[in-house]
Design a protein around this motif. Structure first.
Motif, PDB file in Angstrom:
ATOM      1  N   SER A   1      -8.368   3.578   4.508  1.00  0.00           N
ATOM      2  CA  SER A   1      -8.507   4.989   4.147  1.00  0.00           C
ATOM      3  C   SER A   1      -8.808   5.881   5.336  1.00  0.00           C
ATOM      4  O   SER A   1      -8.559   7.084   5.299  1.00  0.00           O
TER       5      SER A   1
ATOM      6  N   ALA B   1      -0.463   9.915  -2.113  1.00  0.00           N
ATOM      7  CA  ALA B   1       0.277   8.674  -2.366  1.00  0.00           C
ATOM      8  C   ALA B   1       0.239   8.320  -3.845  1.00  0.00           C
ATOM      9  O   ALA B   1      -0.724   8.614  -4.554  1.00  0.00           O
TER      10      ALA B   1
ATOM     11  N   SER C   1      -8.781   8.156  -1.986  1.00  0.00           N
ATOM     12  CA  SER C   1      -7.973   8.067  -0.776  1.00  0.00           C
ATOM     13  C   SER C   1      -6.502   8.287  -1.081  1.00  0.00           C
ATOM     14  O   SER C   1      -5.817   9.057  -0.396  1.00  0.00           O
ATOM     15  N   PHE C   2      -5.986   7.618  -2.109  1.00  0.00           N
ATOM     16  CA  PHE C   2      -4.582   7.806  -2.480  1.00  0.00           C
ATOM     17  C   PHE C   2      -4.306   9.271  -2.817  1.00  0.00           C
ATOM     18  O   PHE C   2      -3.292   9.840  -2.402  1.00  0.00           O
TER      19      PHE C   2
ATOM     20  N   TRP D   1      -4.274  11.554   0.316  1.00  0.00           N
ATOM     21  CA  TRP D   1      -3.065  11.406   1.137  1.00  0.00           C
ATOM     22  C   TRP D   1      -1.786  11.697   0.365  1.00  0.00           C
ATOM     23  O   TRP D   1      -0.687  11.655   0.940  1.00  0.00           O
TER      24      TRP D   1
ATOM     25  N   ASP E   1       0.827  -1.201   0.000  1.00  0.00           N
ATOM     26  CA  ASP E   1       0.000   0.000   0.000  1.00  0.00           C
ATOM     27  C   ASP E   1       0.864   1.256   0.000  1.00  0.00           C
ATOM     28  O   ASP E   1       1.621   1.502   0.933  1.00  0.00           O
TER      29      ASP E   1
ATOM     30  N   ARG F   1       0.139   4.232   0.589  1.00  0.00           N
ATOM     31  CA  ARG F   1      -0.176   5.245   1.609  1.00  0.00           C
ATOM     32  C   ARG F   1       0.636   5.061   2.885  1.00  0.00           C
ATOM     33  O   ARG F   1       0.617   5.930   3.756  1.00  0.00           O
TER      34      ARG F   1
ATOM     35  N   LYS G   1       2.795   7.797   4.010  1.00  0.00           N
ATOM     36  CA  LYS G   1       2.059   9.012   4.371  1.00  0.00           C
ATOM     37  C   LYS G   1       1.487   8.901   5.777  1.00  0.00           C
ATOM     38  O   LYS G   1       1.181   9.914   6.408  1.00  0.00           O
ATOM     39  N   TYR G   2       1.341   7.675   6.256  1.00  0.00           N
ATOM     40  CA  TYR G   2       0.804   7.438   7.591  1.00  0.00           C
ATOM     41  C   TYR G   2       1.909   7.278   8.633  1.00  0.00           C
ATOM     42  O   TYR G   2       1.778   7.765   9.758  1.00  0.00           O
TER      43      TYR G   2
END
Length: 525
Positions: A439, A382, A376-377, A380, A284, A286, A289-290
């Motif tokens: 997400s 991503a 979602s991508f 964020w 993933d 993301r 980013k998290y």
């Protein structure tokens, strides 16, 4: 005579001194009610604070459903490592106090003032914020005080049944929506609205989106009502939150993002093991980013290409320093100015589920599912979304805790990301809810709702289960269902709490009691 003259002189001096008493003795820096009445300040000044308090902090989020759902894990063995994260309650009332003290109380004053000052739209706006708040609170406790809030002089303030709450929510949303639609160019909210700058069309999209969210909670307990309300939201010409520009962002009002404060300033939270299992396994984009990569390669020998390490929900812990080196959240969170309260990605996933259920105007499940992932991508920042959506082989990985093997778990889910038209509706729903879960990082309450009502995503049980008859026993094959009613209510509003307990499915005020919409039905269709 001399005494009389002195008395007259004193009266003259006193009169001259008191003539401008109010002006002389008024603090020039103090805001008066007259000043607040200018430009709607009297009714509008509390909204930024109420919106801010829709979200929680460490006790409400990080040490409750952020941990329960595997988003975050604490390295800190609070209270000898027997606490909310291991299903023995230490913190019960933080969000309850936040909502009643910082949302319901000021909104009550606003609603009264709006009526007195003939500013009905401000009253409607306050009622909408109340619904946003109480719809969150009821997802944690079940029955709560709503329709009887603020009724003075009663010996007992009664709680609302959850079924009554949702009926009230939908009825009030109807009223608010009608009034907002009748005033599309109204600009009175602008200076008090950190989210939408007073844009009435944006607030109407949020109303429809909230209606759809609440409707979906009821699909198993009252499918007819869920369908009626869901289709009403889907059909409304004003529309829903469908682009990231429409997202409902809640200003931090200059504060530090809670998850960043807890992670960096206090070292009390780290990446969750469930997130490691899903995001590393599914490749993933993301994840960066998290979370932040670990510097110690020995922590990730099971997947050296992805240098992220999380902490198991309800983990066995010894010393805090053991897991401080695990992945913090991304340093980007140190500089954010707002939190995600509602996103276009959530709406896309709700529409995908609605399509599976055959709701009118929901569109196509595959299209909505893939749109949710793309939104979602993009939200964020991503990359790699096309490859991610096409991946039909990568699966969640098993989790290994290099510090304590009792925290290890085998991945419960074997899903991939790519949509397969031949899958059953159950498997399609698992994919939708899992992506909705991934997400929803930093806005995780709804993921706990989804998990209780659908069983997805498939996350591990707590490693260490300290539940007991004190607060309720969670069986080894189950997860926590709710928080209990708060201590102040148990002692100060005992009769109402006793009655409210009967509204719960088990009739018991404990953490094993399912909420009204959390049925025991295994199948979702």
């Amino acid at each position: 005579m001399k005494k009389l003259c002195l008395m007259v002189l004193a009266l003259i001096v006193l009169n001259s001194c008191t003539k401008n008493f109010e002006g002389i003795n008024t603090n020039p820096n103090q805001i008066t009610d007259k000043m607040l009445e200018q430009d709607f300040n009297l009714v509008g000044s509390s909204f930024s604070g109420m919106l801010f308090n829709l979200m929680g902090h460490q006790i409400e989020e990080d040490l409750c459903y952020d941990n329960w759902m595997g988003y975050m894990g604490t390295p800190t063995p609070f209270v000898s490592s027997v606490n909310n994260t291991t299903y023995y309650l230490r913190w019960i009332d933080a969000y309850w106090n936040r909502i009643y003290g910082s949302v319901m109380s000021p909104s009550k004053q606003i609603i009264q003032l709006a009526q007195e000052k003939n500013l009905p739209l401000f009253g409607d706006w306050a009622k909408l914020v109340r619904i946003l708040a109480i719809s969150k609170l009821t997802a944690i406790y079940g029955p709560v005080i709503y329709s009887n809030y603020g009724t003075a002089g009663l010996g007992s303030i009664k709680y609302d049944k959850e079924s009554d709450l949702y009926n009230s929510f939908f009825t009030q949303l109807d009223q608010i929506e009608t009034n907002f639609k009748a005033n599309p160019t109204y600009t009175g909210f602008t200076k008090f609205d950190p989210s939408y700058k007073g844009n009435m069309a944006a607030w109407l999209k949020l109303i429809n989106s909230l209606r759809l969210r609440l409707a979906m909670r009821l699909v198993k307990i009252n499918p007819a009502l869920a369908k009626t309300q869901g289709e009403k939201a889907l059909a409304d010409p004003v529309g829903l939150i469908t682009t990231n520009a429409d997202n409902f962002l809640i200003s931090l009002n200059g504060e530090v993002m809670p998850v960043a404060m807890i992670s960096f300033s206090w070292n009390d939270t780290r990446m969750g093991a469930a997130m490691e299992s899903f995001m590393v396994g599914l490749k993933d984009g993301r994840i960066s980013k998290y979370f932040s990569e670990v510097s110690d390669a020995s922590l990730v020998t099971d997947h050296p290409a992805y240098k992220y390490k999380g902490i198991r929900n309800g983990a066995y812990l010894n010393a805090k320093d053991d897991r401080v080196p695990y992945s913090t959240v991304s340093t980007d969170f140190n500089s954010v100015q707002s939190r995600r309260g509602f996103t276009a990605a959530e709406i896309a996933f709700l529409k995908a589920e609605a399509a599976l259920r055959g709701w009118a105007n929901a569109g196509d499940a595959k299209t909505n599912y893939e749109n949710g992932v793309r939104l979602s991508f993009a939200d964020w920042g991503a990359g790699g979304v096309d490859a991610y959506l096409a991946d039909a082989t990568s699966k969640p990985i098993n989790y290994i805790d290099p510090k304590e093997s009792r925290n290890n778990f085998t991945a419960l889910s074997a899903i991939t990301v790519a949509w397969n038209a031949g899958d059953s509706n159950e498997l399609k729903l698992e994919k939708i809810i899992t992506q909705k879960y991934l997400s929803s990082f930093t806005n995780t309450l709804e993921a706990w709702v989804d998990f209780r009502r659908t069983g997805y995503p498939k996350i591990p049980h707590v490693a260490k289960n300290d539940s007991s008859p004190d607060w309720g026993v969670i069986a080894a094959d189950q997860w926590i269902k709710r928080l209990v009613f708060v201590p102040a209510e148990r002692t100060g509003n005992a009769a109402a709490v006793t009655e409210a307990s009967t509204f719960l499915s088990s009739g018991k005020d404990d953490i094993a009691s399912r909420l009204w919409w959390d049925t025991t039905t295994a199948s979702n269709f």
